[in-house]
Design an enzyme around this catalytic site. Structure first.
Site, PDB file in Angstrom:
ATOM      1  N   HIS A  10       0.993  -1.132   0.057  1.00  0.00           N
ATOM      2  CA  HIS A  10      -0.028  -0.022   0.057  1.00  0.00           C
ATOM      3  C   HIS A  10       0.839   1.312  -0.156  1.00  0.00           C
ATOM      4  O   HIS A  10       2.031   1.147   0.270  1.00  0.00           O
ATOM      5  CB  HIS A  10      -0.937   0.147   1.174  1.00  0.00           C
ATOM      6  CG  HIS A  10      -0.352  -0.047   2.458  1.00  0.00           C
ATOM      7  ND1 HIS A  10       0.256   0.945   3.062  1.00  0.00           N
ATOM      8  CD2 HIS A  10      -0.169  -1.005   3.591  1.00  0.00           C
ATOM      9  CE1 HIS A  10       0.913   0.613   4.373  1.00  0.00           C
ATOM     10  NE2 HIS A  10       0.497  -0.714   4.547  1.00  0.00           N
TER      11      HIS A  10
HETATM   12  P1  TYD Z   1      -1.753  -2.866   7.621  1.00  0.00           P
HETATM   13  O1  TYD Z   1      -1.303  -1.228   7.644  1.00  0.00           O
HETATM   14  O2  TYD Z   1      -2.376  -3.082   6.443  1.00  0.00           O
HETATM   15  O3  TYD Z   1      -0.543  -3.764   7.741  1.00  0.00           O
HETATM   16  P2  TYD Z   1       0.813  -4.146   6.998  1.00  0.00           P
HETATM   17  O4  TYD Z   1       1.122  -2.670   6.091  1.00  0.00           O
HETATM   18  O5  TYD Z   1       2.058  -3.937   8.079  1.00  0.00           O
HETATM   19  O6  TYD Z   1       0.672  -5.217   6.228  1.00  0.00           O
HETATM   20  O7  TYD Z   1      -2.637  -3.002   8.846  1.00  0.00           O
HETATM   21  C1  TYD Z   1      -3.016  -4.326   8.971  1.00  0.00           C
HETATM   22  C2  TYD Z   1      -4.325  -4.266   9.767  1.00  0.00           C
HETATM   23  O8  TYD Z   1      -4.173  -3.613  11.056  1.00  0.00           O
HETATM   24  C3  TYD Z   1      -5.489  -3.367   9.251  1.00  0.00           C
HETATM   25  O9  TYD Z   1      -6.537  -4.020   9.360  1.00  0.00           O
HETATM   26  C4  TYD Z   1      -5.478  -1.842   9.828  1.00  0.00           C
HETATM   27  C5  TYD Z   1      -4.782  -2.381  11.119  1.00  0.00           C
HETATM   28  N1  TYD Z   1      -4.008  -1.512  11.482  1.00  0.00           N
HETATM   29  C6  TYD Z   1      -4.249  -0.734  12.836  1.00  0.00           C
HETATM   30  O10 TYD Z   1      -5.500  -1.089  13.462  1.00  0.00           O
HETATM   31  N2  TYD Z   1      -3.763   0.084  13.441  1.00  0.00           N
HETATM   32  C7  TYD Z   1      -2.392   0.467  13.106  1.00  0.00           C
HETATM   33  O11 TYD Z   1      -1.719   1.282  13.436  1.00  0.00           O
HETATM   34  C8  TYD Z   1      -1.923  -0.276  11.950  1.00  0.00           C
HETATM   35  C9  TYD Z   1      -0.501   0.021  11.203  1.00  0.00           C
HETATM   36  C10 TYD Z   1      -2.747  -1.131  11.029  1.00  0.00           C
END
Ligand code: TYD
Length: 138
Positions: free
Chosen positions: A54
């Site tokens: 992302h």
């Molecule tokens: P995501 O940012 O997509 O993870 P990564 O980029 O590390 O693979 O987040 C994964 C899930 O966690 C998504 O459902 C959102 C949640 N999340 C939070 O609730 N708070 C946060 O600070 C972060 C980073 C993610």
């Protein structure tokens, strides 16, 4: 402002070397070019897993391998660079509007992320085509 891949650089953090164990500290707005509003970390990452996938509209981040190692692939939609992180005194700054993917996690690795704002789903581009359209009008 058009954020660029060149702005995404490794930041050397202070390291106080000591025979009892080393110490590193991070001050918001000083060692990182933003005020820290949130800290989160990835751990227990299974072998072969990929994270990220992302871009953020406004969020600035600093990514640190607190333990073990992993790779961060940065992509502005035209150029890409892969950065290997394996030092707890070195952080990778990522500016807004850069697509990122994290892979190649070593067993037991911990990825800590310092972020300039609280979690907000509407700050994400999770669709690469939408990211490209926003970034380049493509
Ligand atoms: P995501 O940012 O997509 O993870 P990564 O980029 O590390 O693979 O987040 C994964 C899930 O966690 C998504 O459902 C959102 C949640 N999340 C939070 O609730 N708070 C946060 O600070 C972060 C980073 C993610």
């Amino acid at each position: 402002m058009l954020y660029s891949l060149e702005q995404c650089q490794l930041v050397d953090l202070p390291k106080i070397q000591d025979p009892r164990g080393n110490l590193t500290f991070i001050e918001g707005g000083h060692h990182v070019p933003f005020d820290i509003q949130r800290v989160y970390y990835l751990y227990d990452v299974p072998g072969g897993a990929e994270r990220g996938g992302h871009a953020h509209k406004e969020l600035h981040q600093l990514i640190i391998a607190m333990s073990g190692s992993f790779d961060v692939v940065l992509d502005d939609g035209k150029d890409k660079k892969r950065v290997h992180l394996n030092r707890s005194y070195s952080g990778l700054y990522i500016c807004p509007m850069i697509w990122r993917e994290l892979d190649n996690f070593s067993s037991g690795s911990v990825c800590m992320v310092l972020a300039s704002n609280r979690y907000a789903e509407d700050d994400y581009y999770r669709d690469y085509t939408a990211f490209m359209r926003a970034r380049w009008g493509a």
